[in-house]
Design an enzyme around this catalytic site. Structure first.
Site, PDB file in Angstrom:
ATOM      1  N   GLY A 218       0.837  -1.197   0.000  1.00  8.72           N
ATOM      2  CA  GLY A 218       0.000   0.000   0.000  1.00  8.72           C
ATOM      3  C   GLY A 218       0.869   1.243   0.000  1.00  8.72           C
ATOM      4  O   GLY A 218       2.020   1.207  -0.455  1.00  8.72           O
ATOM      5  N   SER A 219       0.324   2.326   0.533  1.00  8.40           N
ATOM      6  CA  SER A 219       1.040   3.602   0.464  1.00  8.40           C
ATOM      7  C   SER A 219       2.192   3.646   1.467  1.00  8.40           C
ATOM      8  O   SER A 219       2.180   2.964   2.493  1.00  8.40           O
ATOM      9  CB  SER A 219       0.062   4.743   0.757  1.00  8.40           C
ATOM     10  OG  SER A 219      -0.405   4.620   2.084  1.00  8.40           O
ATOM     11  N   SER A 220       3.157   4.497   1.174  1.00 13.73           N
ATOM     12  CA  SER A 220       4.318   4.631   2.058  1.00 13.73           C
ATOM     13  C   SER A 220       3.883   5.195   3.416  1.00 13.73           C
ATOM     14  O   SER A 220       4.444   4.831   4.450  1.00 13.73           O
ATOM     15  CB  SER A 220       5.357   5.551   1.424  1.00 13.73           C
ATOM     16  OG  SER A 220       5.706   5.038   0.165  1.00 13.73           O
ATOM     17  N   THR A 222       1.018   4.680   5.082  1.00 13.84           N
ATOM     18  CA  THR A 222       0.508   3.594   5.927  1.00 13.84           C
ATOM     19  C   THR A 222       1.645   2.634   6.282  1.00 13.84           C
ATOM     20  O   THR A 222       1.709   2.135   7.416  1.00 13.84           O
ATOM     21  CB  THR A 222      -0.621   2.820   5.205  1.00 13.84           C
ATOM     22  OG1 THR A 222      -1.592   3.753   4.738  1.00 13.84           O
ATOM     23  CG2 THR A 222      -1.288   1.818   6.113  1.00 13.84           C
ATOM     24  N   GLY A 223       2.540   2.398   5.329  1.00 16.11           N
ATOM     25  CA  GLY A 223       3.676   1.510   5.585  1.00 16.11           C
ATOM     26  C   GLY A 223       4.493   1.971   6.781  1.00 16.11           C
ATOM     27  O   GLY A 223       4.917   1.167   7.617  1.00 16.11           O
ATOM     28  N   LYS A 225       3.428   3.706   9.328  1.00 22.71           N
ATOM     29  CA  LYS A 225       2.665   3.452  10.569  1.00 22.71           C
ATOM     30  C   LYS A 225       2.799   1.982  10.970  1.00 22.71           C
ATOM     31  O   LYS A 225       2.986   1.649  12.137  1.00 22.71           O
ATOM     32  CB  LYS A 225       1.181   3.777  10.363  1.00 22.71           C
ATOM     33  CG  LYS A 225       0.904   5.257  10.244  1.00 22.71           C
ATOM     34  CD  LYS A 225      -0.596   5.481  10.112  1.00 22.71           C
ATOM     35  CE  LYS A 225      -0.874   6.899   9.653  1.00 22.71           C
ATOM     36  NZ  LYS A 225      -2.158   7.070   8.997  1.00 22.71           N
ATOM     37  N   GLU A 240       5.764  -3.315   0.667  1.00 19.89           N
ATOM     38  CA  GLU A 240       5.734  -3.026  -0.778  1.00 19.89           C
ATOM     39  C   GLU A 240       4.943  -1.738  -0.929  1.00 19.89           C
ATOM     40  O   GLU A 240       3.715  -1.743  -0.830  1.00 19.89           O
ATOM     41  CB  GLU A 240       5.042  -4.165  -1.534  1.00 19.89           C
ATOM     42  CG  GLU A 240       5.754  -5.495  -1.457  1.00 19.89           C
ATOM     43  CD  GLU A 240       7.050  -5.524  -2.265  1.00 19.89           C
ATOM     44  OE1 GLU A 240       7.221  -4.677  -3.155  1.00 19.89           O
ATOM     45  OE2 GLU A 240       7.887  -6.395  -1.987  1.00 19.89           O
ATOM     46  N   CYS A 275       1.917   0.559  -8.870  1.00 20.23           N
ATOM     47  CA  CYS A 275       3.000   1.091  -8.043  1.00 20.23           C
ATOM     48  C   CYS A 275       4.248   1.399  -8.844  1.00 20.23           C
ATOM     49  O   CYS A 275       4.889   2.420  -8.648  1.00 20.23           O
ATOM     50  CB  CYS A 275       3.308   0.107  -6.925  1.00 20.23           C
ATOM     51  SG  CYS A 275       3.596  -1.568  -7.517  1.00 20.23           S
ATOM     52  N   GLU A 373       3.862  10.930  -5.181  1.00 21.47           N
ATOM     53  CA  GLU A 373       3.390   9.863  -6.060  1.00 21.47           C
ATOM     54  C   GLU A 373       2.053  10.303  -6.666  1.00 21.47           C
ATOM     55  O   GLU A 373       1.172  10.763  -5.943  1.00 21.47           O
ATOM     56  CB  GLU A 373       3.174   8.565  -5.276  1.00 21.47           C
ATOM     57  CG  GLU A 373       2.621   7.459  -6.159  1.00 21.47           C
ATOM     58  CD  GLU A 373       2.376   6.144  -5.423  1.00 21.47           C
ATOM     59  OE1 GLU A 373       1.820   6.162  -4.313  1.00 21.47           O
ATOM     60  OE2 GLU A 373       2.723   5.086  -5.988  1.00 21.47           O
TER      61      GLU A 373
HETATM   62  P1  NAD Z   1      -3.338   2.535   1.556  1.00 24.78           P
HETATM   63  O1  NAD Z   1      -2.056   2.622   2.284  1.00 24.78           O
HETATM   64  O2  NAD Z   1      -4.315   3.641   1.739  1.00 24.78           O
HETATM   65  O3  NAD Z   1      -4.123   1.198   1.964  1.00 24.78           O
HETATM   66  C1  NAD Z   1      -3.572  -0.080   1.793  1.00 24.78           C
HETATM   67  C2  NAD Z   1      -4.178  -1.035   2.797  1.00 24.78           C
HETATM   68  O4  NAD Z   1      -3.840  -0.628   4.115  1.00 24.78           O
HETATM   69  C3  NAD Z   1      -5.699  -1.107   2.771  1.00 24.78           C
HETATM   70  O5  NAD Z   1      -6.097  -2.441   3.008  1.00 24.78           O
HETATM   71  C4  NAD Z   1      -6.114  -0.198   3.931  1.00 24.78           C
HETATM   72  O6  NAD Z   1      -7.374  -0.527   4.479  1.00 24.78           O
HETATM   73  C5  NAD Z   1      -5.001  -0.497   4.917  1.00 24.78           C
HETATM   74  N1  NAD Z   1      -4.725   0.580   5.887  1.00 24.78           N
HETATM   75  C6  NAD Z   1      -4.788   1.922   5.682  1.00 24.78           C
HETATM   76  N2  NAD Z   1      -4.390   2.579   6.809  1.00 24.78           N
HETATM   77  C7  NAD Z   1      -4.073   1.623   7.719  1.00 24.78           C
HETATM   78  C8  NAD Z   1      -3.582   1.653   9.067  1.00 24.78           C
HETATM   79  N3  NAD Z   1      -3.358   2.811   9.699  1.00 24.78           N
HETATM   80  N4  NAD Z   1      -3.327   0.471   9.705  1.00 24.78           N
HETATM   81  C9  NAD Z   1      -3.532  -0.710   9.061  1.00 24.78           C
HETATM   82  N5  NAD Z   1      -4.009  -0.799   7.798  1.00 24.78           N
HETATM   83  C10 NAD Z   1      -4.270   0.357   7.120  1.00 24.78           C
HETATM   84  O7  NAD Z   1      -2.987   2.355   0.020  1.00 24.78           O
HETATM   85  P2  NAD Z   1      -3.993   2.232  -1.219  1.00 24.78           P
HETATM   86  O8  NAD Z   1      -4.504   3.567  -1.584  1.00 24.78           O
HETATM   87  O9  NAD Z   1      -4.964   1.135  -0.966  1.00 24.78           O
HETATM   88  O10 NAD Z   1      -3.017   1.687  -2.374  1.00 24.78           O
HETATM   89  C11 NAD Z   1      -2.300   2.519  -3.215  1.00 24.78           C
HETATM   90  C12 NAD Z   1      -0.842   2.553  -2.794  1.00 24.78           C
HETATM   91  O11 NAD Z   1      -0.303   1.221  -2.788  1.00 24.78           O
HETATM   92  C13 NAD Z   1       0.019   3.319  -3.775  1.00 24.78           C
HETATM   93  O12 NAD Z   1       0.934   4.097  -3.050  1.00 24.78           O
HETATM   94  C14 NAD Z   1       0.748   2.222  -4.545  1.00 24.78           C
HETATM   95  O13 NAD Z   1       1.964   2.632  -5.116  1.00 24.78           O
HETATM   96  C15 NAD Z   1       0.939   1.196  -3.471  1.00 24.78           C
HETATM   97  N6  NAD Z   1       1.172  -0.157  -4.020  1.00 24.78           N
HETATM   98  C16 NAD Z   1       2.412  -0.700  -3.936  1.00 24.78           C
HETATM   99  C17 NAD Z   1       2.674  -1.954  -4.486  1.00 24.78           C
HETATM  100  C18 NAD Z   1       4.056  -2.550  -4.442  1.00 24.78           C
HETATM  101  O14 NAD Z   1       4.180  -3.750  -4.720  1.00 24.78           O
HETATM  102  N7  NAD Z   1       5.096  -1.802  -4.105  1.00 24.78           N
HETATM  103  C19 NAD Z   1       1.639  -2.659  -5.107  1.00 24.78           C
HETATM  104  C20 NAD Z   1       0.382  -2.088  -5.161  1.00 24.78           C
HETATM  105  C21 NAD Z   1       0.150  -0.834  -4.615  1.00 24.78           C
END
Ligand code: NAD
Length: 469
Positions: A218-220, A222-223, A225, A240, A275, A373
């Site tokens: 997911g996003s950096s 959230t990563g 956190k 990732e 991503c 991004e």
């Molecule tokens: P996001 O971080 O908003 O959410 C991702 C997941 O995390 C969701 O399931 C969400 O419910 C959960 N989440 C959000 N906040 C949380 C918290 N505080 N604690 C625990 N879980 C939480 O990201 P998004 O908008 O769903 O996805 C888009 C992002 O993902 C982009 O930045 C994209 O580049 C990245 N991405 C990376 C890869 C990779 O392999 N590097 C692949 C796909 C997407």
């Protein structure tokens, strides 16, 4: 460390909407309560012991039969990806095939990657390396490649003997439910793969449970956190995360149709929601105008529409919130002097999260389209004169997921690939994204690797056993 302030209401539901049809409701799924999350974790711990005990050969057999089972339901997965997150059907199909092939590679190579290895031997002793699972892995995933996120975050971990509790993004609850139900109808051992449902709140609760490893896509933001949560438990984490990948076009390139097509899809595939997509284009100043104009002309020929229609080339974004953020980023660029070559608006005739592919030049480093991004169809293009300038621009990002270079000079290409600070790099028509290649980022694009042998290493503990002969 649980958060007592969070109370999830029983029977609360996540509503899924269709971003291509005015957000009409597709269905809903019950949000998991904290008690349910705990219970899934408990089930996973119990099942994991037996799953590890059956041995690698049996686990490979189970994953192969899961592959067969998922393949039988391929068309429905393809359709659901299109319906819920807007991926055009033809793309959805080819992407699914690619991830099914990754699963086969993982099954074919698990034995080689995970078998014990003799590290030392003499007349009196043998020292051996043994691969062991961590235990229960919580997988928290994004929405942009629903099927791929599952294969990539879980298949190597399962082969290694881990059990999984997975939470997908709140944007795709119906896809997640269908995947859970499909797996439950296979003969896969119960309790080894588990699903929970909800948004950030449920993700946070899941990460707080008794888990042995956390995998996050997911996003950096959230990563970061979740990295803190993992640190407080002292458990490993694989991240990732986001990207702002550059591509550099050198002056010896001829700007023909094939190059324009390649550049366009490197940016706009899946409506630019991936991503490692090319998010910043760096072009030699002598070619800047030609590349920008040709890309804009090509963009205008692309068919935007319903992802279920096989003729559609660009579908909607996943949700209204993605469009709103994209519009803010584009407005910021235009306010600061960017030049619009095409796009910059929602298509008038379509009702949903649609946005026209947008090409921008006159880019400066203080613009959000450069520094952040951009997860939607906009491409900033900037010029350079010298090699050093091109590399400096390409590496001018907090991210480091991937990058591309276009030149006919092979030595120059190799020099660029080695000078860029990112996990996966490619030249011309070459592709880094393959089953056997590790995938992951530098800097804020992540920690750890998925796929290939490195992916197996990531989700196993290594133990050394030394014994007397
Ligand atoms: P996001 O971080 O908003 O959410 C991702 C997941 O995390 C969701 O399931 C969400 O419910 C959960 N989440 C959000 N906040 C949380 C918290 N505080 N604690 C625990 N879980 C939480 O990201 P998004 O908008 O769903 O996805 C888009 C992002 O993902 C982009 O930045 C994209 O580049 C990245 N991405 C990376 C890869 C990779 O392999 N590097 C692949 C796909 C997407």
């Amino acid at each position: 460390m649980s958060q007592p302030a969070i109370q999830l209401k029983a029977n609360a539901r996540l509503t899924s909407t269709n971003p291509a049809r005015g957000y009409e409701v597709l269905g809903n799924v019950e949000i998991s309560t904290e008690i349910e999350v705990k219970s899934k974790i408990k089930d996973a711990h119990k099942a994991q012991k037996a799953w590890h005990k059956i041995g690698l050969d049996q686990r490979v057999k189970h994953l192969r039969s899961l592959h067969t089972h998922l393949t039988k339901h391929k068309d429905e997965f393809v359709k659901r990806q299109s319906l819920e997150m807007g991926m055009p059907k033809t793309l959805s199909n080819s992407i699914l095939e690619g991830f099914l092939a990754d699963l086969v590679w993982n099954c074919d190579n698990a034995k080689n990657c995970l078998s014990n290895k003799t590290l030392f031997e003499d007349d009196s002793e043998v020292n051996e390396l043994v691969y062991e699972p961590y235990g229960v892995i919580a997988c928290i995933a994004a929405w942009n490649f629903p099927f791929g996120n599952f294969i990539q975050s879980t298949s190597q971990a399962l082969l290694a003997g881990n059990a999984i509790v997975m939470k997908y993004s709140e944007e795709i609850p119906l896809f997640s439910k269908y995947l859970e139900e499909t797996i439950s109808l296979s003969n896969f051992p119960e309790g080894v793969i588990n699903f929970v449902y909800g948004d950030a709140q449920v993700g946070s609760i899941l990460a707080d449970q008794d888990i042995d490893f956390l995998t996050f896509t997911g996003s950096s933001e959230t990563g970061q956190k979740l990295y803190q949560k993992a640190a407080s438990k002292l458990i490993p984490i694989a991240l990732e995360l986001g990207g702002s990948s550059p591509a550099i076009v050198f002056e010896d390139c001829s700007i023909d149709d094939a190059l324009i097509e390649n550049l366009f899809w490197k940016r706009f595939l899946n409506s630019a929601q991936f991503c490692d997509g090319m998010k910043r284009l760096i072009v030699h100043n002598s070619l800047l105008e030609e590349v920008s104009e040709k890309l804009a002309i090509y963009a205008k020929t692309k068919l935007i529409g319903d992802p279920l229609d096989e003729k559609t080339e660009l579908g909607p974004l996943v949700a209204e919130r993605q469009i709103i953020k994209l519009e803010e980023q584009i407005k910021d660029a235009l306010d600061k002097g960017a030049r619009l070559h095409c796009g910059g608006r929602r298509p008038e005739s379509l009702n949903g999260a649609f946005y026209e592919p947008t090409i921008l030049t006159n880019i400066t480093k203080n613009m959000r389209v450069w520094s952040e991004e951009v997860f939607g169809p906009a491409l900033p293009i900037i010029g350079f004169n010298t090699y050093e300038e091109a590399i400096e621009l390409a590496n001018d990002t907090e991210y480091g997921l991937s990058g591309s270079v276009f030149t006919n000079d092979k030595a120059l290409a190799r020099r660029v690939l080695l000078d860029l600070k990112a996990g996966s790099l490619q030249h011309g028509n070459a592709h880094f994204y393959r089953s056997q290649n590790p995938f992951g980022g530098y800097k804020k694009s992540g920690i750890g690797r998925q796929k290939g042998e490195a992916g197996f290493d990531e989700i196993t503990q290594i133990k050394v056993i030394a014994w007397e002969k």
